[in-house]
Every structure is written in structure tokens, then in C-alpha cells.
Write a protein that holds these residues in place. Sequence first.
Motif, PDB file in Angstrom:
ATOM      1  N   GLY A  51      41.861  40.937  33.368  1.00 35.66           N
ATOM      2  CA  GLY A  51      42.431  39.527  34.451  1.00 35.66           C
ATOM      3  C   GLY A  51      42.999  38.717  32.974  1.00 35.66           C
ATOM      4  O   GLY A  51      43.721  37.531  33.657  1.00 35.66           O
ATOM      5  N   GLU A  52      42.742  38.660  32.045  1.00 36.99           N
ATOM      6  CA  GLU A  52      43.522  37.554  30.882  1.00 36.99           C
ATOM      7  C   GLU A  52      44.693  38.591  31.223  1.00 36.99           C
ATOM      8  O   GLU A  52      45.672  37.289  30.468  1.00 36.99           O
ATOM      9  CB  GLU A  52      42.403  37.885  29.451  1.00 36.99           C
ATOM     10  CG  GLU A  52      40.909  37.802  29.660  1.00 36.99           C
ATOM     11  CD  GLU A  52      40.331  37.651  28.055  1.00 36.99           C
ATOM     12  OE1 GLU A  52      39.979  36.885  28.104  1.00 36.99           O
ATOM     13  OE2 GLU A  52      40.905  38.915  27.832  1.00 36.99           O
ATOM     14  N   ILE A  53      45.346  39.794  30.628  1.00 32.46           N
ATOM     15  CA  ILE A  53      46.755  39.934  30.486  1.00 32.46           C
ATOM     16  C   ILE A  53      47.550  39.542  32.047  1.00 32.46           C
ATOM     17  O   ILE A  53      48.436  38.942  31.678  1.00 32.46           O
ATOM     18  CB  ILE A  53      46.682  41.850  30.616  1.00 32.46           C
ATOM     19  CG1 ILE A  53      46.119  42.260  29.098  1.00 32.46           C
ATOM     20  CG2 ILE A  53      48.069  41.658  31.049  1.00 32.46           C
ATOM     21  CD1 ILE A  53      45.842  43.138  28.953  1.00 32.46           C
ATOM     22  N   LYS A  54      46.747  39.730  33.190  1.00 34.42           N
ATOM     23  CA  LYS A  54      47.277  39.307  33.877  1.00 34.42           C
ATOM     24  C   LYS A  54      47.987  37.927  34.661  1.00 34.42           C
ATOM     25  O   LYS A  54      48.410  37.988  35.067  1.00 34.42           O
ATOM     26  CB  LYS A  54      46.703  40.370  35.744  1.00 34.42           C
ATOM     27  CG  LYS A  54      47.200  39.837  37.153  1.00 34.42           C
ATOM     28  CD  LYS A  54      46.162  40.205  38.130  1.00 34.42           C
ATOM     29  CE  LYS A  54      47.596  39.965  39.712  1.00 34.42           C
ATOM     30  NZ  LYS A  54      47.561  38.589  39.723  1.00 34.42           N
ATOM     31  N   THR A  55      46.847  37.009  34.342  1.00 34.76           N
ATOM     32  CA  THR A  55      46.752  35.211  33.747  1.00 34.76           C
ATOM     33  C   THR A  55      48.167  35.184  33.385  1.00 34.76           C
ATOM     34  O   THR A  55      48.777  34.480  33.975  1.00 34.76           O
ATOM     35  CB  THR A  55      45.948  34.831  33.390  1.00 34.76           C
ATOM     36  OG1 THR A  55      44.490  35.563  34.201  1.00 34.76           O
ATOM     37  CG2 THR A  55      45.770  33.159  33.802  1.00 34.76           C
ATOM     38  N   ASN A  56      48.093  36.273  31.928  1.00 32.10           N
ATOM     39  CA  ASN A  56      49.696  35.627  31.181  1.00 32.10           C
ATOM     40  C   ASN A  56      50.587  36.433  31.725  1.00 32.10           C
ATOM     41  O   ASN A  56      51.601  36.005  30.427  1.00 32.10           O
ATOM     42  CB  ASN A  56      49.039  35.912  29.674  1.00 32.10           C
ATOM     43  CG  ASN A  56      47.765  35.088  29.464  1.00 32.10           C
ATOM     44  OD1 ASN A  56      48.135  33.751  29.279  1.00 32.10           O
ATOM     45  ND2 ASN A  56      47.016  35.435  28.735  1.00 32.10           N
ATOM     46  N   LEU A  57      51.156  36.860  33.010  1.00 32.67           N
ATOM     47  CA  LEU A  57      52.186  37.425  32.757  1.00 32.67           C
ATOM     48  C   LEU A  57      51.938  37.186  34.820  1.00 32.67           C
ATOM     49  O   LEU A  57      51.946  37.566  35.841  1.00 32.67           O
ATOM     50  CB  LEU A  57      52.048  39.008  33.180  1.00 32.67           C
ATOM     51  CG  LEU A  57      52.090  39.791  31.462  1.00 32.67           C
ATOM     52  CD1 LEU A  57      52.169  40.729  31.289  1.00 32.67           C
ATOM     53  CD2 LEU A  57      52.877  39.238  30.256  1.00 32.67           C
ATOM     54  N   PRO A  58      52.592  35.808  35.007  1.00 36.02           N
ATOM     55  CA  PRO A  58      52.990  35.483  36.082  1.00 36.02           C
ATOM     56  C   PRO A  58      53.815  36.745  36.772  1.00 36.02           C
ATOM     57  O   PRO A  58      55.059  36.982  36.491  1.00 36.02           O
ATOM     58  CB  PRO A  58      53.315  34.490  35.904  1.00 36.02           C
ATOM     59  CG  PRO A  58      52.737  33.725  34.755  1.00 36.02           C
ATOM     60  CD  PRO A  58      53.026  34.922  33.386  1.00 36.02           C
ATOM     61  N   GLY A  59      53.751  36.221  38.437  1.00 33.70           N
ATOM     62  CA  GLY A  59      54.514  37.780  38.926  1.00 33.70           C
ATOM     63  C   GLY A  59      54.292  39.110  39.201  1.00 33.70           C
ATOM     64  O   GLY A  59      55.089  39.444  39.862  1.00 33.70           O
ATOM     65  N   ILE A  60      53.168  39.608  38.591  1.00 30.36           N
ATOM     66  CA  ILE A  60      52.865  41.070  38.123  1.00 30.36           C
ATOM     67  C   ILE A  60      52.031  40.863  38.445  1.00 30.36           C
ATOM     68  O   ILE A  60      50.569  40.332  39.005  1.00 30.36           O
ATOM     69  CB  ILE A  60      52.017  41.254  36.573  1.00 30.36           C
ATOM     70  CG1 ILE A  60      51.851  42.994  36.832  1.00 30.36           C
ATOM     71  CG2 ILE A  60      51.101  40.781  35.813  1.00 30.36           C
ATOM     72  CD1 ILE A  60      52.341  43.373  35.174  1.00 30.36           C
ATOM     73  N   SER A  61      51.776  42.093  39.748  1.00 25.57           N
ATOM     74  CA  SER A  61      50.548  42.731  40.598  1.00 25.57           C
ATOM     75  C   SER A  61      49.929  43.365  39.679  1.00 25.57           C
ATOM     76  O   SER A  61      50.334  44.013  38.990  1.00 25.57           O
ATOM     77  CB  SER A  61      51.328  43.619  41.907  1.00 25.57           C
ATOM     78  OG  SER A  61      51.794  44.181  41.248  1.00 25.57           O
ATOM     79  N   ALA A  62      48.355  43.638  40.626  1.00 24.72           N
ATOM     80  CA  ALA A  62      47.530  44.460  39.891  1.00 24.72           C
ATOM     81  C   ALA A  62      47.487  45.889  39.800  1.00 24.72           C
ATOM     82  O   ALA A  62      47.192  46.269  39.061  1.00 24.72           O
ATOM     83  CB  ALA A  62      46.258  44.005  40.846  1.00 24.72           C
ATOM     84  N   ASN A  63      48.131  46.495  41.139  1.00 26.60           N
ATOM     85  CA  ASN A  63      48.327  47.365  40.884  1.00 26.60           C
ATOM     86  C   ASN A  63      49.927  48.133  40.269  1.00 26.60           C
ATOM     87  O   ASN A  63      49.419  48.913  38.810  1.00 26.60           O
ATOM     88  CB  ASN A  63      49.300  47.952  42.228  1.00 26.60           C
ATOM     89  CG  ASN A  63      50.197  49.656  42.251  1.00 26.60           C
ATOM     90  OD1 ASN A  63      48.890  50.160  41.988  1.00 26.60           O
ATOM     91  ND2 ASN A  63      50.665  49.541  42.982  1.00 26.60           N
ATOM     92  N   VAL A  64      50.839  47.020  39.701  1.00 27.48           N
ATOM     93  CA  VAL A  64      51.504  47.100  38.489  1.00 27.48           C
ATOM     94  C   VAL A  64      51.564  47.412  37.677  1.00 27.48           C
ATOM     95  O   VAL A  64      51.397  47.912  36.260  1.00 27.48           O
ATOM     96  CB  VAL A  64      52.791  46.150  38.937  1.00 27.48           C
ATOM     97  CG1 VAL A  64      53.916  46.670  37.412  1.00 27.48           C
ATOM     98  CG2 VAL A  64      53.782  46.682  40.467  1.00 27.48           C
ATOM     99  N   LEU A  65      50.507  46.597  37.357  1.00 27.92           N
ATOM    100  CA  LEU A  65      49.646  46.124  36.039  1.00 27.92           C
ATOM    101  C   LEU A  65      48.572  47.426  35.428  1.00 27.92           C
ATOM    102  O   LEU A  65      48.981  48.274  33.819  1.00 27.92           O
ATOM    103  CB  LEU A  65      48.606  45.400  35.769  1.00 27.92           C
ATOM    104  CG  LEU A  65      47.754  44.491  34.141  1.00 27.92           C
ATOM    105  CD1 LEU A  65      48.942  44.613  33.223  1.00 27.92           C
ATOM    106  CD2 LEU A  65      47.233  43.797  34.401  1.00 27.92           C
TER     107      LEU A  65
END
Length: 232
Positions: A51-65
Amino acid sequence: MKSGKVTRGAESTTKRWYDDACGTALALEFVGERWSLLVMRELVFGPRRFGEIKTNLPGISANVLTQRLESLETAGILVRRRLPSPANVQVYDLTRWGHEAAPLMRDLGRWAARSPRHDPMAFMSGASAMMSLQTLVDPARVTDAEMTVAFAMPADHFVVRTGRDGVTVVRGAEDRADVAFTGDTMAMRRTIYGKEGFDREGTLALSGDPAIAQAFVDLFALPEKADAAATG
């Protein structure tokens, strides 16, 4: 006479993008997909939860991450592990080899920041802001400027040290820093790169000696833009 074909071992089962033995081509296969290098950037200063990585990469989806994390793990660039109690959460961390890419990211960032298209006031994560300090420091001055500076950001804390080793950054808090800054990454850029001072609206709040804080700020500057002939 035997064929001179080189066997690729386990790599033979992996689809290659380029029929090219150059290490640069292989590097692009590791990190050339969208978001991959930015995922690595978020882990340079220590492990992070999904979740921390995703928050700091606006625009990335959970699936792509998820896909990028899996591909980087398969390549041996990062690992998944579980923090001990009481945290007991899964985190992602760069391997020792993965950490070796950090200077390459800084060099690439310094080169790209000279483009007229670079917007220094676009979104920036805490890790990206700290990496910018390592990237945009004046190397001729930093070795003689020994300072410890704490940054308290809304969702992260960092300790920056300057001196003979250049600029080193660790994630965490430091009670004995020479000066401490509080604010988000936009305030950090206005104070450090925009030279707008401290304790003003939209800038970093300062705790400590203003002279030391100013000496720290003076170590950093955005690079000159490449001229039209160079980019045309």
C-alpha cells in the motif's frame, strides 16, 4: 566442428525483448516496463508495504503493481519478506544487487532534469524528494559541509547527512539533528530548489539554527536546461 551457440540456461525459458548481448539491452528487459524503475526508487531507502508503494505512485493500479513486483522479484532485484512482531506485515525490499541500481537512477534523473519538459513542481514522493538531494547536490561544496538534517514529512521521516561521503539518506527519525524540517515534498522543493526561505506559507517549517539550514539549502540547485540545439 561444434556450434559456437551460447546456451542461456534458465534464461532460455524467458522471452527476450532484444536479440542483443549488450548489458543495456538486458537492463531494459529488467526495468524497461512502465513503473518498474519507479517501484525500485520507492525501495531505495528501505522496505515498503504494498500500500505504501501504491500510494507513492499515483496512477498505478493494484494489478499492474503486483505484476511489476513479481517481475522484479523473478529477476532477483527485490525480495518479499515479513517484518517480525509486532509489525508482522509483508514488505518488499531491494536485494543487494538491486541497490546497485540507485546511482544509475540518480544519473538518469540528473540527465532528464535538464530537459525543458521537466516539471520540478509535479507530484513527488518522499523517496523521490530524497533522491533528488543526492542527485542535485553541488559535489564541489558538499564534502566540506558536514551536517545532519531531519525531514518530517506527512507519511515519512528521513535523515540526511552531508560531508565527505556526499549526501547519504536513511529512512527514520533523528532527535539530534543540526536542523529539522517539517513539511511535504512541495514545501521541500519551494525551500530547497525555489530558494523561498523557511517558515513561510508553502515552505518548510524550520527547527534549529537558520544559518545551518541556509548552508544546507545552498548545496542544492536544479541543473541548467539543455539548449534548443542540444534537444532538437
